[in-house]
Design an enzyme around this catalytic site. Structure first.
Site, PDB file in Angstrom:
ATOM      1  N   ILE A 409       4.057   4.014   3.480  1.00 18.07           N
ATOM      2  CA  ILE A 409       4.790   3.208   5.201  1.00 18.07           C
ATOM      3  C   ILE A 409       4.751   2.075   5.039  1.00 18.07           C
ATOM      4  O   ILE A 409       5.508   1.516   5.825  1.00 18.07           O
ATOM      5  CB  ILE A 409       3.677   4.358   6.425  1.00 18.07           C
ATOM      6  CG1 ILE A 409       2.502   4.141   5.691  1.00 18.07           C
ATOM      7  CG2 ILE A 409       4.217   5.275   6.668  1.00 18.07           C
ATOM      8  CD1 ILE A 409       1.699   4.366   7.309  1.00 18.07           C
ATOM      9  N   GLY A 410       4.394   1.385   4.146  1.00 15.41           N
ATOM     10  CA  GLY A 410       3.980  -0.326   4.033  1.00 15.41           C
ATOM     11  C   GLY A 410       4.063  -0.989   3.023  1.00 15.41           C
ATOM     12  O   GLY A 410       3.143  -0.265   1.749  1.00 15.41           O
ATOM     13  N   GLY A 413       0.528  -8.329   2.307  1.00 15.88           N
ATOM     14  CA  GLY A 413      -0.037  -9.067   1.448  1.00 15.88           C
ATOM     15  C   GLY A 413      -1.460  -8.262   0.788  1.00 15.88           C
ATOM     16  O   GLY A 413      -1.805  -8.598  -0.782  1.00 15.88           O
ATOM     17  N   GLY A 415      -1.968  -4.667  -0.326  1.00 17.55           N
ATOM     18  CA  GLY A 415      -2.022  -3.752  -0.977  1.00 17.55           C
ATOM     19  C   GLY A 415      -1.299  -3.467  -0.092  1.00 17.55           C
ATOM     20  O   GLY A 415      -0.470  -3.451   0.981  1.00 17.55           O
ATOM     21  N   ILE A 416      -0.841  -1.707  -0.796  1.00 17.73           N
ATOM     22  CA  ILE A 416       0.263  -0.737  -0.216  1.00 17.73           C
ATOM     23  C   ILE A 416      -0.453   0.894   0.588  1.00 17.73           C
ATOM     24  O   ILE A 416      -1.457   0.613   0.766  1.00 17.73           O
ATOM     25  CB  ILE A 416       0.718   0.120  -1.345  1.00 17.73           C
ATOM     26  CG1 ILE A 416       1.382  -0.566  -2.853  1.00 17.73           C
ATOM     27  CG2 ILE A 416       2.163   0.591  -0.752  1.00 17.73           C
ATOM     28  CD1 ILE A 416       1.899   0.191  -3.540  1.00 17.73           C
ATOM     29  N   VAL A 417       0.390   0.723   1.429  1.00 18.47           N
ATOM     30  CA  VAL A 417      -0.322   1.068   2.396  1.00 18.47           C
ATOM     31  C   VAL A 417       0.653   2.568   2.485  1.00 18.47           C
ATOM     32  O   VAL A 417       1.906   3.225   2.801  1.00 18.47           O
ATOM     33  CB  VAL A 417      -0.213   1.011   3.940  1.00 18.47           C
ATOM     34  CG1 VAL A 417      -1.150   2.759   5.199  1.00 18.47           C
ATOM     35  CG2 VAL A 417      -0.829  -0.101   4.396  1.00 18.47           C
ATOM     36  N   ASP A 531      -5.998 -12.526  11.778  1.00 17.59           N
ATOM     37  CA  ASP A 531      -4.118 -12.256  11.495  1.00 17.59           C
ATOM     38  C   ASP A 531      -3.662 -11.619  12.094  1.00 17.59           C
ATOM     39  O   ASP A 531      -2.812 -10.425  11.865  1.00 17.59           O
ATOM     40  CB  ASP A 531      -4.514 -11.378   9.544  1.00 17.59           C
ATOM     41  CG  ASP A 531      -3.476 -11.734   9.184  1.00 17.59           C
ATOM     42  OD1 ASP A 531      -1.934 -12.321   8.992  1.00 17.59           O
ATOM     43  OD2 ASP A 531      -3.039 -11.126   8.550  1.00 17.59           O
TER      44      ASP A 531
END
Ligand code: NAG
Ligand code: NAG
Ligand code: NAG
Ligand code: NAG
Length: 717
Positions: A409-410, A413, A415-417, A531
């Site tokens: 899903i995304g 910067g 990691g991948i989710v 962030d």
């Protein structure tokens, strides 16, 4: 011999006496109990012949006193599957996954023709799958993965025309796919044949599997020949993986095969063309294109394929990860993605526990065993190869996580989710922090557990984590309604979207503010998020804001591998000329050449490295500006120059532009809310003040927004 017979007779007369009150199906089930020689967890302890029916027994489900399901997963059962189970004519579901069952699958089992799901993954079953499987006309789920089955898939399997899931991954299957495999399963949603030794060519009718929606995984086999272009007919969203086979020739560029990342194809030395780096030598191009071969030195084309074969094989792990990151949307089996970590994490354990399984361990695990030289802290962490739950409601384990369907899903910067849907429907978001790097488990653990203590209705809850030397996963609650960036601007590439109403915007602004106040003032450590940006604000079904990615930079830093926020900041600091006036700073960090994420960072965060709560106030102000103007943080003012949102608004104020030119055009119809727009603009501009001391505290901001929001909703009613 005589003694043996006598014993059998004795035993049977014994049985007869014991089961006199139990019905036939109960008797059948007792043979299952008897064929299990070790039951350390006592799964069968209440299976008692004094009951009239087996319907009250653990793991047995009945409908009108007929046994319809037998479900005994993860109980360390050691034994075999008796052929008598086939006599359960009403049996629909047999689930004995993750035990230590061995021996073959008895063909008599397939007399249970009502079977809809047969789930035996994670055992040590071996031998052939009997051809009688074709009798199971109602079979929808066949999961035999992670066993030791061999031989080829029986041809009759194509008669199981209602199959939705075929998972036979991680076995020792051989041979080619049965004829008609692609055209027989019009309901098939998931096909996973990975990690076997299937061979032969890919049948062109595989492209007819038009109901596939998750995984089409043929990786790690010995399929050869070319990729049929009909595979392009597979549904677009299917996760296709043909990697690590012996396929060759050009990759067809049509339909679902187009725009795939190279990970779908790597490990096939003979494949060429986009997205792989190896160009197709002219010989493999279509016949109509003029051949360059005569003009090239004789050894040219083998040279090319040789070089590329080497390159593909030598693809570093980080390159593979980068490629995966490049795939924006893909759907895949999480077990596949994590197979690397899984084989490390789980096989060694299984192996330790059961000697008979050591072959499997060896076969899969050779290169994946703990590398002794890697770090002295590894041994101390061996027991950490499991999922660590952070709240009492976590009812899943690593195994279930790995078996679940996962959707990318995304990517950020860090990691991948993945969106992960467990077997029982529970949905989670899993962030994969990446691999390698530091081995500071204790530090990671301390940090994660501190984050997990933060519970607020406007913060995304961290529910569990997983740590191993190679893989760090954070498992969050899943927030279903996308992020604020999409809610404000729509999805990139799509035309229509429903703009947020003013009341929804106010509610979101209020929610974010409350979440930050909690972090700043009520959390144990008085945290700084550091962030905040619309991408990190997730929305629930009823537009409640949930702040995510909190504490991620530090975690990623500890986990190693990925560059952290802090270090990317320092990197962007270098080219800055310290003599430049302060006001220019934000324009330099916030430019289209850099990541627009930097537009949300307070200008002083470049100079001062100690995070301050005023950084978050600045970011919040930027988010307010974005929500009220509907504009991106960077505005194109002419073809060659751009301006950040703060300066643009300052300019509008100086030039006394009408409010209607500043606010989001979608809000024009709420003309009666003009005063509220102005109040929010004022709050926002105070938050983005150049000097941190002049910015209000988040508590003040939150109170102001709350007052505005409650008066707004009361005026509406
Ligand atoms: C399959 O495995 C069994 C033992 O589990 C072995 O006897 C048999 O030869 C194997 N068959 C093939 C085709 O490898
Ligand atoms: C898998 O099959 C191959 C031959 O087909 C055999 O050499 C190998 O030992 C088998 N592996 C296991 C774990 O049974
Ligand atoms: C398989 O798909 C092809 C192309 O989509 C189609 O022409 C063919 O009729 C299909 N075959 C069957 C048996 O559905
Ligand atoms: C791969 O395929 C080629 C022919 O395309 C064949 O010569 C080779 O033996 C195959 N390799 C393996 C490991 O099966």
């Amino acid at each position: 011999m005589l003694v043996g017979l006598f014993l059998i007779l004795l035993c049977c007369s014994d049985c007869l006496v014991l089961v006199s009150s139990l019905n036939d199906e109960g008797f059948v089930l007792l043979t299952l109990k008897q064929s299990i020689s070790l039951d350390p967890d006592g799964a069968f302890s209440y299976w008692d012949s004094s009951n009239e029916t087996p319907c009250s027994w653990n793991g047995v489900g009945c409908l009108n006193d007929i046994v319809v399901s037998v479900t005994i997963p993860k109980r360390n059962l050691y034994g075999f599957l008796p052929s008598s189970l086939g006599a359960l004519s009403g049996l629909r579901h047999l689930n004995l996954r993750n035990n230590r069952l061995f021996g073959s699958l008895p063909f008599q089992l397939f007399s249970a023709q009502a079977l809809q799901s047969l789930v035996l993954y994670g055992n040590s079953f071996s031998g052939f799958v009997p051809n009688g499987i074709g009798k199971l006309k109602y079979l929808q789920t066949l999961d035999l993965s992670q066993n030791l089955f061999n031989g080829s898939l029986p041809a009759s399997i194509i008669q199981c025309s209602r199959l939705k899931t075929i998972d036979v991954s991680h076995n020792n299957f051989t041979g080619s796919l049965p004829h008609g495999f692609g055209t027989s399963f019009s309901y098939l949603e998931k096909l996973d044949l990975s990690f076997n030794t299937f061979d032969g060519s890919l049948p062109s009718d595989l492209g007819n599997l038009s109901s596939l929606q998750g995984t089409f995984d043929l990786s790690h086999n010995l399929f050869s020949g070319s990729i049929p272009s009909s595979l392009g007919n597979l549904p677009e969203k299917v996760y296709i993986d043909l990697s690590h086979n012996n396929l060759s020739g050009p990759i067809p560029q049509n339909g679902a095969l187009m725009n795939r990342g190279p990970t779908a194809f790597i490990g096939n030395p003979g494949l060429c063309g986009s997205p792989l780096k190896s160009k197709c030598s002219s010989g493999t191009l279509s016949a109509s294109s003029p051949s360059l071969l005569p003009f090239l030195p004789d050894d040219h084309s083998p040279g090319i394929s040789g070089v590329y074969a080497e390159k593909t094989r030598g693809l570093s792990k980080s390159a593979v990860i980068a490629i995966v990151l490049g795939d924006v949307v893909g759907i895949c089996l999480i077990g596949l993605l994590f197979s690397y970590c899984y084989s490390r994490a789980c096989y060694p354990r299984t192996k330790d526990k059961m000697g008979h399984n050591s072959d499997k361990g060896k076969g899969r695990n050779e290169c994946l065993c703990f590398r002794k030289d890697e770090s002295e802290s590894v041994s101390q962490n061996v027991e950490q190869y499991d999922l660590v739950p952070l709240d009492a409601q976590v009812g899943f384990d690593l195994d279930e996580l790995l078996k679940a369907s996962a959707f990318v899903i995304g990517k950020s910067g860090i990691g991948i989710v993945y969106k992960v849907v467990l077997e029982d429907g529970v949905t989670l978001a899993v962030r994969r922090l990446g691999e390698g790097g530091s081995q500071r488990f204790k530090e990671f653990q301390t940090e994660v557990e501190a984050i997990a203590k933060l519970r607020h209705s406007n913060l995304v809850t961290l529910r569990a984590y997983y740590w191993s030397v190679d893989e760090k996963l954070l498992i969050y609650e899943f927030i279903p309604n996308g992020n604020l960036a999409t809610a404000i601007h729509g999805k990139p590439g799509t035309v229509s979207f429903t703009p947020l109403s003013w009341s929804a915007r106010l509610k979101i602004m209020e929610g974010i503010a409350k979440g930050i106040v909690y972090l700043h003032e009520f959390s144990p450590k008085k945290y700084v998020h550091g962030d905040l940006k619309p991408n990190n604000i997730l929305l629930t079904q009823n537009m409640e804001a949930k702040i995510s990615d909190f504490g991620l930079a530090r975690l990623a830093n500890i986990a190693g591998g990925t560059p952290t926020l802090q270090s990317s900041r320092m990197a962007s600091e270098k080219p800055l000329d310290p003599k430049q006036p302060k006001t220019v700073t934000s324009e330099i960090i916030c430019s289209s050449s850099s990541n627009t994420g930097t537009c949300y960072q307070a200008p002083e965060s470049l100079k001062v490295l100690k995070p301050s709560q005023k950084w978050d106030v600045y970011s919040y102000g930027m988010i307010l500006l974005e929500m009220i103007t509907g504009r991106f943080p960077l505005i194109q003012v002419s073809s060659s120059s751009e301006m950040d949102l703060v300066h643009w608004i300052q300019l509008c104020i100086e030039e006394q532009k009408p409010l209607s030119e500043v606010i989001d055009p979608h809000l024009i119809q709420d003309a009666d809310k003009e005063e509220e727009f102005i109040s929010i603009l004022k709050i926002a501009m105070s938050c983005v003040h150049g000097s941190p001391e002049r910015r209000p505290t988040m508590r003040h901001v939150s109170d102001a927004i709350e007052r505005l929001s409650s008066s707004s909703s009361s005026s509406r009613n």
